[in-house]
Each structure stands twice: as C-alpha cells, then as structure tokens.
Design a protein around this motif. Structure first.
Motif, PDB file in Angstrom:
ATOM      1  N   THR A  59     -40.454  28.829 -30.923  1.00 30.59           N
ATOM      2  CA  THR A  59     -40.157  30.256 -30.836  1.00 30.59           C
ATOM      3  C   THR A  59     -41.049  31.009 -31.808  1.00 30.59           C
ATOM      4  OG1 THR A  59     -37.880  29.778 -30.213  1.00 30.59           O
ATOM      5  CG2 THR A  59     -38.332  31.990 -31.035  1.00 30.59           C
ATOM      6  N   LEU A  60     -41.151  30.483 -33.031  1.00 30.96           N
ATOM      7  CA  LEU A  60     -42.088  31.025 -34.018  1.00 30.96           C
ATOM      8  C   LEU A  60     -43.424  30.320 -33.795  1.00 30.96           C
ATOM      9  CD1 LEU A  60     -39.859  30.956 -37.229  1.00 30.96           C
ATOM     10  CD2 LEU A  60     -40.395  32.927 -35.808  1.00 30.96           C
ATOM     11  N   THR A  61     -44.421  31.055 -33.381  1.00 30.31           N
ATOM     12  CA  THR A  61     -45.700  30.439 -33.038  1.00 30.31           C
ATOM     13  C   THR A  61     -46.720  30.496 -34.167  1.00 30.31           C
ATOM     14  OG1 THR A  61     -46.447  32.500 -32.049  1.00 30.31           O
ATOM     15  CG2 THR A  61     -45.392  30.892 -30.588  1.00 30.31           C
ATOM     16  N   GLY A  62     -46.367  31.140 -35.258  1.00 31.25           N
ATOM     17  CA  GLY A  62     -47.265  31.206 -36.397  1.00 31.25           C
ATOM     18  C   GLY A  62     -46.500  31.486 -37.666  1.00 31.25           C
ATOM     19  N   GLY A  63     -47.100  31.134 -38.796  1.00 24.45           N
ATOM     20  CA  GLY A  63     -46.472  31.400 -40.084  1.00 24.45           C
ATOM     21  C   GLY A  63     -45.436  30.366 -40.471  1.00 24.45           C
ATOM     22  N   THR A  64     -44.638  30.729 -41.465  1.00 25.99           N
ATOM     23  CA  THR A  64     -43.660  29.813 -42.041  1.00 25.99           C
ATOM     24  C   THR A  64     -42.412  29.731 -41.176  1.00 25.99           C
ATOM     25  OG1 THR A  64     -44.469  30.327 -44.252  1.00 25.99           O
ATOM     26  CG2 THR A  64     -42.283  29.335 -44.109  1.00 25.99           C
ATOM     27  N   VAL A  65     -41.968  28.502 -40.912  1.00 28.73           N
ATOM     28  CA  VAL A  65     -40.721  28.258 -40.176  1.00 28.73           C
ATOM     29  C   VAL A  65     -39.584  28.030 -41.167  1.00 28.73           C
ATOM     30  CG1 VAL A  65     -39.553  26.740 -38.532  1.00 28.73           C
ATOM     31  CG2 VAL A  65     -41.954  27.325 -38.173  1.00 28.73           C
ATOM     32  N   VAL A  66     -39.857  27.238 -42.226  1.00 30.58           N
ATOM     33  CA  VAL A  66     -38.865  26.973 -43.273  1.00 30.58           C
ATOM     34  C   VAL A  66     -39.543  27.189 -44.628  1.00 30.58           C
ATOM     35  CG1 VAL A  66     -37.246  25.317 -44.282  1.00 30.58           C
ATOM     36  CG2 VAL A  66     -37.744  25.219 -41.827  1.00 30.58           C
ATOM     37  N   THR A  67     -38.975  28.077 -45.444  1.00 32.87           N
ATOM     38  CA  THR A  67     -39.565  28.403 -46.746  1.00 32.87           C
ATOM     39  C   THR A  67     -39.316  27.298 -47.766  1.00 32.87           C
ATOM     40  OG1 THR A  67     -39.247  30.741 -46.267  1.00 32.87           O
ATOM     41  CG2 THR A  67     -39.626  30.147 -48.566  1.00 32.87           C
ATOM     42  N   THR A  68     -38.076  26.800 -47.871  1.00 29.27           N
ATOM     43  CA  THR A  68     -37.740  25.714 -48.795  1.00 29.27           C
ATOM     44  C   THR A  68     -37.154  24.566 -47.977  1.00 29.27           C
ATOM     45  OG1 THR A  68     -37.288  27.305 -50.546  1.00 29.27           O
ATOM     46  CG2 THR A  68     -36.424  25.077 -50.846  1.00 29.27           C
ATOM     47  N   LEU A  69     -37.934  23.510 -47.834  1.00 31.16           N
ATOM     48  CA  LEU A  69     -37.561  22.371 -46.986  1.00 31.16           C
ATOM     49  C   LEU A  69     -37.357  21.127 -47.837  1.00 31.16           C
ATOM     50  CD1 LEU A  69     -37.303  21.091 -44.121  1.00 31.16           C
ATOM     51  CD2 LEU A  69     -39.768  20.694 -44.226  1.00 31.16           C
ATOM     52  N   SER A  70     -36.269  20.400 -47.562  1.00 26.05           N
ATOM     53  CA  SER A  70     -36.030  19.093 -48.186  1.00 26.05           C
ATOM     54  C   SER A  70     -35.844  18.078 -47.072  1.00 26.05           C
ATOM     55  CB  SER A  70     -34.768  19.107 -49.046  1.00 26.05           C
ATOM     56  OG  SER A  70     -34.909  20.002 -50.120  1.00 26.05           O
ATOM     57  N   ILE A  71     -36.643  17.010 -47.091  1.00 24.12           N
ATOM     58  CA  ILE A  71     -36.453  15.886 -46.180  1.00 24.12           C
ATOM     59  C   ILE A  71     -36.131  14.694 -47.055  1.00 24.12           C
ATOM     60  CG2 ILE A  71     -37.482  14.413 -44.413  1.00 24.12           C
ATOM     61  CD1 ILE A  71     -39.324  16.775 -43.682  1.00 24.12           C
ATOM     62  N   VAL A  72     -34.965  14.087 -46.821  1.00 19.32           N
ATOM     63  CA  VAL A  72     -34.479  13.020 -47.707  1.00 19.32           C
ATOM     64  C   VAL A  72     -34.084  11.784 -46.910  1.00 19.32           C
ATOM     65  CG1 VAL A  72     -33.697  14.646 -49.469  1.00 19.32           C
ATOM     66  CG2 VAL A  72     -32.123  13.943 -47.681  1.00 19.32           C
ATOM     67  N   GLY A  73     -34.168  10.634 -47.573  1.00 19.21           N
ATOM     68  CA  GLY A  73     -33.673   9.400 -46.984  1.00 19.21           C
ATOM     69  C   GLY A  73     -32.158   9.379 -47.046  1.00 19.21           C
ATOM     70  N   ASN A  74     -31.551   8.622 -46.162  1.00 20.23           N
ATOM     71  CA  ASN A  74     -30.107   8.462 -46.185  1.00 20.23           C
ATOM     72  C   ASN A  74     -29.741   7.489 -47.303  1.00 20.23           C
ATOM     73  OD1 ASN A  74     -27.346   8.480 -45.154  1.00 20.23           O
ATOM     74  ND2 ASN A  74     -28.249   9.173 -43.236  1.00 20.23           N
ATOM     75  N   THR A  75     -28.468   7.223 -47.506  1.00 23.87           N
ATOM     76  CA  THR A  75     -27.987   6.369 -48.595  1.00 23.87           C
ATOM     77  C   THR A  75     -28.744   5.046 -48.654  1.00 23.87           C
ATOM     78  OG1 THR A  75     -25.803   7.351 -48.356  1.00 23.87           O
ATOM     79  CG2 THR A  75     -25.931   5.274 -49.574  1.00 23.87           C
ATOM     80  N   GLY A  76     -29.340   4.767 -49.815  1.00 28.83           N
ATOM     81  CA  GLY A  76     -30.041   3.503 -50.030  1.00 28.83           C
ATOM     82  C   GLY A  76     -31.466   3.474 -49.505  1.00 28.83           C
ATOM     83  N   HIS A  77     -31.932   4.555 -48.884  1.00 32.33           N
ATOM     84  CA  HIS A  77     -33.291   4.607 -48.346  1.00 32.33           C
ATOM     85  C   HIS A  77     -34.117   5.608 -49.146  1.00 32.33           C
ATOM     86  CE1 HIS A  77     -31.221   3.700 -44.244  1.00 32.33           C
ATOM     87  NE2 HIS A  77     -31.303   2.621 -44.993  1.00 32.33           N
ATOM     88  N   THR A  78     -35.376   5.277 -49.348  1.00 31.26           N
ATOM     89  CA  THR A  78     -36.270   6.191 -50.042  1.00 31.26           C
ATOM     90  C   THR A  78     -37.457   6.533 -49.146  1.00 31.26           C
ATOM     91  OG1 THR A  78     -37.427   4.340 -51.075  1.00 31.26           O
ATOM     92  CG2 THR A  78     -35.669   5.362 -52.357  1.00 31.26           C
ATOM     93  N   ILE A  79     -38.149   7.587 -49.510  1.00 29.68           N
ATOM     94  CA  ILE A  79     -39.373   7.987 -48.827  1.00 29.68           C
ATOM     95  C   ILE A  79     -40.520   7.640 -49.760  1.00 29.68           C
ATOM     96  CG2 ILE A  79     -40.691   9.935 -47.919  1.00 29.68           C
ATOM     97  CD1 ILE A  79     -37.984  11.271 -47.257  1.00 29.68           C
ATOM     98  N   LEU A  80     -41.505   6.901 -49.266  1.00 24.00           N
ATOM     99  CA  LEU A  80     -42.620   6.450 -50.088  1.00 24.00           C
ATOM    100  C   LEU A  80     -43.249   7.637 -50.812  1.00 24.00           C
ATOM    101  CD1 LEU A  80     -44.440   4.104 -50.953  1.00 24.00           C
ATOM    102  CD2 LEU A  80     -45.893   4.632 -48.998  1.00 24.00           C
TER     103      LEU A  80
END
Length: 108
Positions: A59-80
C-alpha cells in the motif's frame, strides 16, 4: 498460490507485536500508513533449515513503512549478530533461516 508456502498478510497498527506462526513462511507487513513501532517475533518451533521471509510495503510504495522496528527470536533462539534491522522502507524484505544445532536465525 505457491506449494509449501504459507502467506500471512495482516493489518498492523503502531505498537503491535506480531508472532509469526510455525507454518508461516512469508509475512507481509502492509499498513495503510507509516507505523511508529512494530515488534516481530520469529516462530517458536522452527525446524532446521526453515526460512521465514518478511516483506514491507505494498500500500505504501515509497518511504518508511515502520519507523522503529524490532525483529526478535522466540524463547531460546537468537539472531546471528542480533537484529540490527531497526526500521523498514517500502519494498524491503529479509529472509531468516534457522539452524537448529545452535538455535540460531541467520539473516539473508
């Protein structure tokens, strides 16, 4: 439709926390306007080699979609290296691949 893939396209609002289900392989983040914040949690029970793709915009074809984004692993998982993805622009996408021997998600 693509065989073996599960799509999830949801309407998100600022401050939402989205947990990707174990069977979802593609998550579309397609808000009607820019989100100030969003947290995405990767699946709780991934299998070795499982991939999750996250795509922003539509829907948004340009610019920022999310200003402050956190992507996290679930319990016991980490992101390299931790997730250094802190915001999302329209048309951006990321692939996360799980390695079960180390409970680690890799970003591609």
């Amino acid at each position: 439709s693509t065989i073996g893939q599960s799509f999830s396209e949801q309407t998100h609002t600022t401050g939402d926390t989205v947990t990707i289900t174990d069977t979802t392989t593609i998550l579309y983040v397609d808000p009607t306007s820019t989100l100030a914040s969003l947290t995405i949690t990767l699946p709780a029970n991934p299998v070795n080699g499982q991939e999750v793709k996250i795509s922003f915009g539509g829907t948004l074809t340009g610019g920022t979609v999310v200003t402050t984004l956190s992507i996290v692993g679930n319990t016991g998982h980490t992101i390299l290296g931790g997730s250094n993805i802190t915001f999302a622009e329209a048309s951006e996408g990321y692939i996360f691949k799980f390695q079960s021997s180390t409970n680690l998600w890799r970003i591609f």
